[in-house]
Scaffold this motif. Structure first.
Motif, mmCIF file in Angstrom:
data_model
loop_
_atom_site.group_PDB
_atom_site.id
_atom_site.type_symbol
_atom_site.label_atom_id
_atom_site.label_comp_id
_atom_site.label_asym_id
_atom_site.label_seq_id
_atom_site.Cartn_x
_atom_site.Cartn_y
_atom_site.Cartn_z
ATOM 1 N N ASP A 179 -3.672 3.384 1.810
ATOM 2 C CA ASP A 179 -3.846 2.150 1.045
ATOM 3 C C ASP A 179 -3.024 1.000 1.618
ATOM 4 O O ASP A 179 -3.500 -0.140 1.700
ATOM 5 C CB ASP A 179 -3.489 2.366 -0.422
ATOM 6 N N LEU A 180 -1.791 1.285 2.030
ATOM 7 C CA LEU A 180 -0.947 0.220 2.581
ATOM 8 C C LEU A 180 -1.471 -0.263 3.927
ATOM 9 O O LEU A 180 -1.449 -1.472 4.206
ATOM 10 C CB LEU A 180 0.496 0.676 2.715
ATOM 11 N N VAL A 225 6.477 2.580 3.084
ATOM 12 C CA VAL A 225 6.493 3.513 1.963
ATOM 13 C C VAL A 225 7.934 3.986 1.816
ATOM 14 O O VAL A 225 8.507 4.529 2.755
ATOM 15 C CB VAL A 225 5.564 4.723 2.198
ATOM 16 N N LEU A 279 7.764 5.672 -3.961
ATOM 17 C CA LEU A 279 7.410 6.962 -4.531
ATOM 18 C C LEU A 279 8.666 7.779 -4.803
ATOM 19 O O LEU A 279 9.628 7.711 -4.047
ATOM 20 C CB LEU A 279 6.512 7.744 -3.568
ATOM 21 N N VAL A 301 10.345 6.529 -0.096
ATOM 22 C CA VAL A 301 10.301 7.778 -0.847
ATOM 23 C C VAL A 301 11.739 8.222 -1.075
ATOM 24 O O VAL A 301 12.494 8.352 -0.122
ATOM 25 C CB VAL A 301 9.530 8.871 -0.067
ATOM 26 N N GLU A 358 -0.614 12.159 -2.622
ATOM 27 C CA GLU A 358 0.035 10.900 -2.975
ATOM 28 C C GLU A 358 0.580 10.185 -1.728
ATOM 29 O O GLU A 358 0.447 8.970 -1.583
ATOM 30 C CB GLU A 358 1.156 11.170 -3.980
ATOM 31 N N ILE A 359 1.167 10.943 -0.823
ATOM 32 C CA ILE A 359 1.693 10.360 0.419
ATOM 33 C C ILE A 359 0.553 9.815 1.269
ATOM 34 O O ILE A 359 0.596 8.677 1.723
ATOM 35 C CB ILE A 359 2.493 11.407 1.230
ATOM 36 N N LEU A 377 7.652 5.082 6.805
ATOM 37 C CA LEU A 377 7.882 5.844 5.581
ATOM 38 C C LEU A 377 9.343 6.265 5.635
ATOM 39 O O LEU A 377 9.757 6.926 6.597
ATOM 40 C CB LEU A 377 6.966 7.069 5.539
ATOM 41 N N ARG A 388 -2.466 8.989 0.416
ATOM 42 C CA ARG A 388 -3.115 7.858 -0.248
ATOM 43 C C ARG A 388 -2.278 6.581 -0.113
ATOM 44 O O ARG A 388 -2.803 5.510 0.189
ATOM 45 C CB ARG A 388 -3.366 8.174 -1.720
ATOM 46 N N ALA A 389 -0.965 6.695 -0.303
ATOM 47 C CA ALA A 389 -0.098 5.517 -0.194
ATOM 48 C C ALA A 389 -0.151 4.940 1.220
ATOM 49 O O ALA A 389 -0.276 3.722 1.396
ATOM 50 C CB ALA A 389 1.340 5.870 -0.572
ATOM 51 N N THR A 437 4.165 -2.690 0.156
ATOM 52 C CA THR A 437 5.245 -1.736 -0.017
ATOM 53 C C THR A 437 4.905 -0.811 -1.179
ATOM 54 O O THR A 437 4.468 -1.272 -2.225
ATOM 55 C CB THR A 437 6.577 -2.458 -0.326
ATOM 56 N N ALA A 438 5.113 0.485 -0.982
ATOM 57 C CA ALA A 438 4.954 1.462 -2.058
ATOM 58 C C ALA A 438 6.276 2.185 -2.238
ATOM 59 O O ALA A 438 6.992 2.438 -1.263
ATOM 60 C CB ALA A 438 3.855 2.465 -1.721
#
Length: 126
Positions: A116-117, A78, A101, A80, A109-110, A50, A112-113, A98-99
Motif C-alpha cells: 500500500d505504501l 513502515v 505497526l 514496526v 499485515e506487513i 521498514l 499489505r502495508a 508512513t505506516a
C-alpha cells in the motif's frame, strides 16, 4: 523489482521480515541497527524502509529523519515496534507515506502495508 531495507536489532525478526518480503517479490537488504540501515541506503538506495524503533547506534526514528532529510524526502516508511505504542508515534499527515505497526505483526499485515505504501508513493509522484 522494488528494493526494501529492513532494520531490526533482533536478528530473527530481521531475517523473518526479509524472507516474508522476498517471498512477496521484493529485493530486501536486512540490517541490525539504524546506522547500518543508513549506510545500506547510501550504498544502494531503497524504495521503502521498514524499521524497528529502538535499536543500537541509531534508532529507527532518527534513521527516518536522516534518510528523508538528506536523500529521499518522499521515501515510504513502515515503522514496526514492540516497545512503542503506535499511537505515541506522531506521523505528519502531509509527510510521505508512513505506516506504524505494533509487534507482533502478521505476515499479511506487513506485506499489505509495504504494498500500500509503495502504491501511495507512485500515486503521489504522478
Amino acid at each position: 523489482m522494488k528494493h526494501l531495507i529492513v532494520a531490526d536489532d533482533d536478528t530473527t525478526i530481521a531475517l523473518g521480515f526479509k524472507l516474508i518480503l522476498e517471498g512477496a517479490g521484493y529485493r530486501v537488504t536486512a540490517v541490525h541497527d539504524g546506522q547500518a540501515a543508513l549506510e545500506a541506503f547510501q550504498a544502494d538506495p531503497a524504495d521503502l524502509i521498514l524499521t524497528d524503533v529502538r535499536m543500537p547506534r541509531m534508532d529507527g526514528l532518527e534513521l527516518v529523519r536522516c534518510v528523508r532529510g538528506r536523500y529521499a524526502p518522499d521515501l515510504p516508511v513502515v515503522i514496526v515496534s514492540g516497545s512503542v505504542d503506535p499511537d505515541e508515534i506522531v506521523v505528519n499527515r502531509r509527510a510521505p507515506p508512513t505506516a506504524v505497526l505494533a509487534k507482533p505483526v502478521g505476515v499479511s499485515e506487513i506485506v499489505r502495508a509495504v504494498r500500500d505504501l509503495l502504491q501511495s508513493a507512485v500515486e503521489m509522484a504522478a
